[in-house]
Scaffold this active site. Structure first.
Site, PDB file in Angstrom:
ATOM      1  N   HIS A  56      -3.261   7.159   2.502  1.00  0.00           N
ATOM      2  CA  HIS A  56      -3.683   5.874   1.921  1.00  0.00           C
ATOM      3  C   HIS A  56      -5.060   5.540   2.485  1.00  0.00           C
ATOM      4  CE1 HIS A  56      -3.894   1.769   0.769  1.00  0.00           C
ATOM      5  NE2 HIS A  56      -3.718   1.308   1.981  1.00  0.00           N
TER       6      HIS A  56
ATOM      7  N   ASN B  76     -10.097  -0.157  -0.497  1.00  0.00           N
ATOM      8  CA  ASN B  76      -8.640  -0.073  -0.502  1.00  0.00           C
ATOM      9  C   ASN B  76      -8.116  -0.630  -1.830  1.00  0.00           C
ATOM     10  OD1 ASN B  76      -5.901  -0.348  -0.114  1.00  0.00           O
ATOM     11  ND2 ASN B  76      -6.063  -1.321   1.909  1.00  0.00           N
TER      12      ASN B  76
ATOM     13  N   CYS C  77       0.817  -1.227   0.000  1.00  0.00           N
ATOM     14  CA  CYS C  77       0.000   0.000   0.000  1.00  0.00           C
ATOM     15  C   CYS C  77       0.843   1.266   0.000  1.00  0.00           C
ATOM     16  CB  CYS C  77      -0.946  -0.017   1.195  1.00  0.00           C
ATOM     17  SG  CYS C  77      -2.137  -1.363   1.062  1.00  0.00           S
TER      18      CYS C  77
HETATM   19  O1  UT7 Z   1      -3.823  -1.180   3.427  1.00  0.00           O
HETATM   20  C1  UT7 Z   1      -2.890  -2.061   3.994  1.00  0.00           C
HETATM   21  C2  UT7 Z   1      -2.902  -2.019   5.458  1.00  0.00           C
HETATM   22  N1  UT7 Z   1      -4.138  -2.519   5.994  1.00  0.00           N
HETATM   23  C3  UT7 Z   1      -4.792  -1.837   6.905  1.00  0.00           C
HETATM   24  O2  UT7 Z   1      -4.409  -0.738   7.248  1.00  0.00           O
HETATM   25  C4  UT7 Z   1      -6.005  -2.473   7.536  1.00  0.00           C
HETATM   26  C5  UT7 Z   1      -5.917  -2.410   9.035  1.00  0.00           C
HETATM   27  N2  UT7 Z   1      -6.961  -3.118   9.739  1.00  0.00           N
HETATM   28  C6  UT7 Z   1      -8.274  -2.747   9.688  1.00  0.00           C
HETATM   29  O3  UT7 Z   1      -8.661  -1.848   8.956  1.00  0.00           O
HETATM   30  C7  UT7 Z   1      -9.250  -3.453  10.598  1.00  0.00           C
HETATM   31  O4  UT7 Z   1      -8.511  -4.214  11.546  1.00  0.00           O
HETATM   32  C8  UT7 Z   1     -10.262  -4.380   9.875  1.00  0.00           C
HETATM   33  C9  UT7 Z   1     -11.260  -3.548   9.082  1.00  0.00           C
HETATM   34  C10 UT7 Z   1      -9.533  -5.343   8.967  1.00  0.00           C
HETATM   35  C11 UT7 Z   1     -11.061  -5.180  10.903  1.00  0.00           C
HETATM   36  O5  UT7 Z   1     -11.702  -4.301  11.816  1.00  0.00           O
HETATM   37  P1  UT7 Z   1     -11.536  -4.498  13.396  1.00  0.00           P
HETATM   38  O6  UT7 Z   1     -12.329  -3.449  14.035  1.00  0.00           O
HETATM   39  O7  UT7 Z   1     -10.064  -4.552  13.705  1.00  0.00           O
HETATM   40  O8  UT7 Z   1     -12.247  -5.865  13.630  1.00  0.00           O
HETATM   41  P2  UT7 Z   1     -11.639  -7.242  14.203  1.00  0.00           P
HETATM   42  O9  UT7 Z   1     -10.828  -7.927  13.167  1.00  0.00           O
HETATM   43  O10 UT7 Z   1     -11.019  -7.004  15.529  1.00  0.00           O
HETATM   44  O11 UT7 Z   1     -12.979  -8.045  14.409  1.00  0.00           O
HETATM   45  C12 UT7 Z   1     -13.978  -7.638  15.350  1.00  0.00           C
HETATM   46  C13 UT7 Z   1     -15.173  -8.577  15.256  1.00  0.00           C
HETATM   47  C14 UT7 Z   1     -14.767 -10.048  15.327  1.00  0.00           C
HETATM   48  O12 UT7 Z   1     -15.793 -10.737  16.000  1.00  0.00           O
HETATM   49  P3  UT7 Z   1     -15.643 -11.088  17.551  1.00  0.00           P
HETATM   50  O13 UT7 Z   1     -14.394 -11.908  17.673  1.00  0.00           O
HETATM   51  O14 UT7 Z   1     -15.545  -9.767  18.276  1.00  0.00           O
HETATM   52  O15 UT7 Z   1     -16.898 -11.842  17.834  1.00  0.00           O
HETATM   53  C15 UT7 Z   1     -14.737 -10.486  13.898  1.00  0.00           C
HETATM   54  O16 UT7 Z   1     -14.959 -11.841  13.737  1.00  0.00           O
HETATM   55  O17 UT7 Z   1     -15.816  -8.417  13.977  1.00  0.00           O
HETATM   56  C16 UT7 Z   1     -15.855  -9.674  13.296  1.00  0.00           C
HETATM   57  N3  UT7 Z   1     -15.728  -9.429  11.872  1.00  0.00           N
HETATM   58  C17 UT7 Z   1     -16.763  -9.154  11.075  1.00  0.00           C
HETATM   59  N4  UT7 Z   1     -18.077  -9.055  11.298  1.00  0.00           N
HETATM   60  C18 UT7 Z   1     -18.876  -8.753  10.260  1.00  0.00           C
HETATM   61  C19 UT7 Z   1     -14.581  -9.393  11.144  1.00  0.00           C
HETATM   62  N5  UT7 Z   1     -14.865  -9.116   9.871  1.00  0.00           N
HETATM   63  C20 UT7 Z   1     -16.205  -8.965   9.789  1.00  0.00           C
HETATM   64  C21 UT7 Z   1     -17.100  -8.657   8.751  1.00  0.00           C
HETATM   65  N6  UT7 Z   1     -18.417  -8.562   9.034  1.00  0.00           N
HETATM   66  N7  UT7 Z   1     -16.678  -8.439   7.486  1.00  0.00           N
END
Ligand code: UT7
Length: 331
Positions: free
Chosen positions: A256, A286, A116
């Protein structure tokens, strides 16, 4: 001091027509529009559809339009620096494919993989060739067909990424505008959080790697999120301090587009007003190396000559950094 300043004399983006909405994703994986909007800010993303269409084809659209817009003839281009993580093929490089498809007969090119952060690395590299006086017209492209490496059964990644391309033309100038400074960083230990296992020399593609889905991107979102906020905010701060700039001196921050919450958090840490931050993640998701030139393209008409603009990115690797540009045209 450089012999010349490397100036952006035009910018152009291109995205495919096909829209993948949050509602569409609800039909594909266990997710919902509300979660995606509130956690990422994304409403829809574009996907490149069509047999045999690849990253270079999106770049052809962006660069072709850029040449027309800047009244540049094809044989004037000296060099193409092509940022991508989704090259058309492992070899040859996509830059040379682009040169061939567009008929840039006097140009050579090469691909640059910094995930990225690809575009900010590439614009820094391209600018060096102008500043030394070696070349007069350099194209810097960021283009990614992320849909080619995303698993549409993995809700943690398929909601985030989209396809798109953007490009700028760099030319020399004696005026005090253009590329001013860059701080680029890397930390290879971050590779455990964002990667694609198979298809490289470490794990060549086999039936087993295909069956295990190792040809798709894997991301551990939380640590990437934290490192992205910390990395981008600290490098922008360092760049501003080094150039004696306050928030009032900076007209635009172009981050980004990985997650709207990351963008807001970076602006917050810098105390930088969101009115001066470009955000289009809701439309495109993204697009990896294309996010920054796509923002520049959409905001181009609002930029004025002399505006200090800071580009910042964070991505797989980890790679990150910030670039200071003094915009060269517009009133
Ligand atoms: O561009 C390159 C660099 N990349 C980035 O900068 C991305 C950085 N990371 C992020 O943007 C975020 O971490 C994500 C958008 C990928 C994920 O968001 P988050 O707030 O960190 O969520 P999480 O992975 O901690 O998941 C929270 C909850 C989980 O459920 P539990 O364990 O709390 O029950 C996940 O299973 O949300 C769940 N979850 C979803 N629920 C509905 C994860 N993905 C989804 C989804 N829909 N698509």
């Amino acid at each position: 001091m450089p012999n010349f300043n490397a100036v952006i004399t035009g910018v152009q983006g291109w995205v495919p027509n096909h829209i993948l909405s949050n509602k569409d994703l609800e039909q594909m994986v266990d997710t919902n529009d509300e979660w995606i909007r509130t956690r990422t800010g994304i409403e829809e993303r574009r996907l490149l559809k069509g047999e045999g269409l690849a990253t270079s084809d999106m770049a052809v659209e962006a660069v072709g339009r850029l040449l027309e817009k800047t009244n540049t003839t094809k044989n004037e281009i000296d060099l193409v620096v092509f940022a991508t993580v989704t090259p058309d093929m492992r070899m040859p490089d996509t830059a040379n494919t682009l040169c061939d498809k567009l008929g840039l007969d006097n140009a050579f090119g090469f691909d640059l993989n910094a995930a990225c952060s690809g575009f900010i690395y590439a614009i820094t590299v391209g600018s060096q060739f102008i500043q030394t006086g070696m070349y007069k017209k350099v194209i810097v492209v960021g283009s990614d067909k992320m849909s080619s490496i995303i698993n549409y059964e993995d809700r943690s990644t398929c909601i985030i990424f989209g396809d798109g391309a953007g490009a700028v033309l760099l030319e020399p100038s004696q005026e005090d505008v253009g590329f001013q400074d860059a701080i680029l960083k890397g930390d290879g230990s971050g590779r455990e959080f964002l990667y694609l296992t198979a298809g490289g020399s470490k794990t060549p593609t086999t039936r087993e790697t295909l069956e295990a889905g190792q040809h798709f991107v894997v991301q551990d979102g939380r640590p990437v999120y934290k490192s992205a906020v910390k990395g981008m905010s600290s490098v922008v701060k360092e760049l501003m301090e080094r150039n004696n700039l306050t928030n009032d001196d900076v007209s635009w921050l172009i981050p980004h587009q990985a997650n709207k919450r990351i963008i807001t958090a970076v602006a917050g840490k810098l105390d930088f007003p969101m009115e001066k931050v470009t955000v289009n993640i809701h439309k495109y998701g993204n697009t990896t190396a294309a996010t920054i030139p796509l923002c520049m393209w959409e905001w181009e008409n609002r930029f004025k000559k002399g505006d200090n603009i800071i580009l910042t990115a964070f991505g797989g690797g980890f790679t990150w950094g910030a670039v200071l540009i003094k915009w060269a045209y517009g009133t």
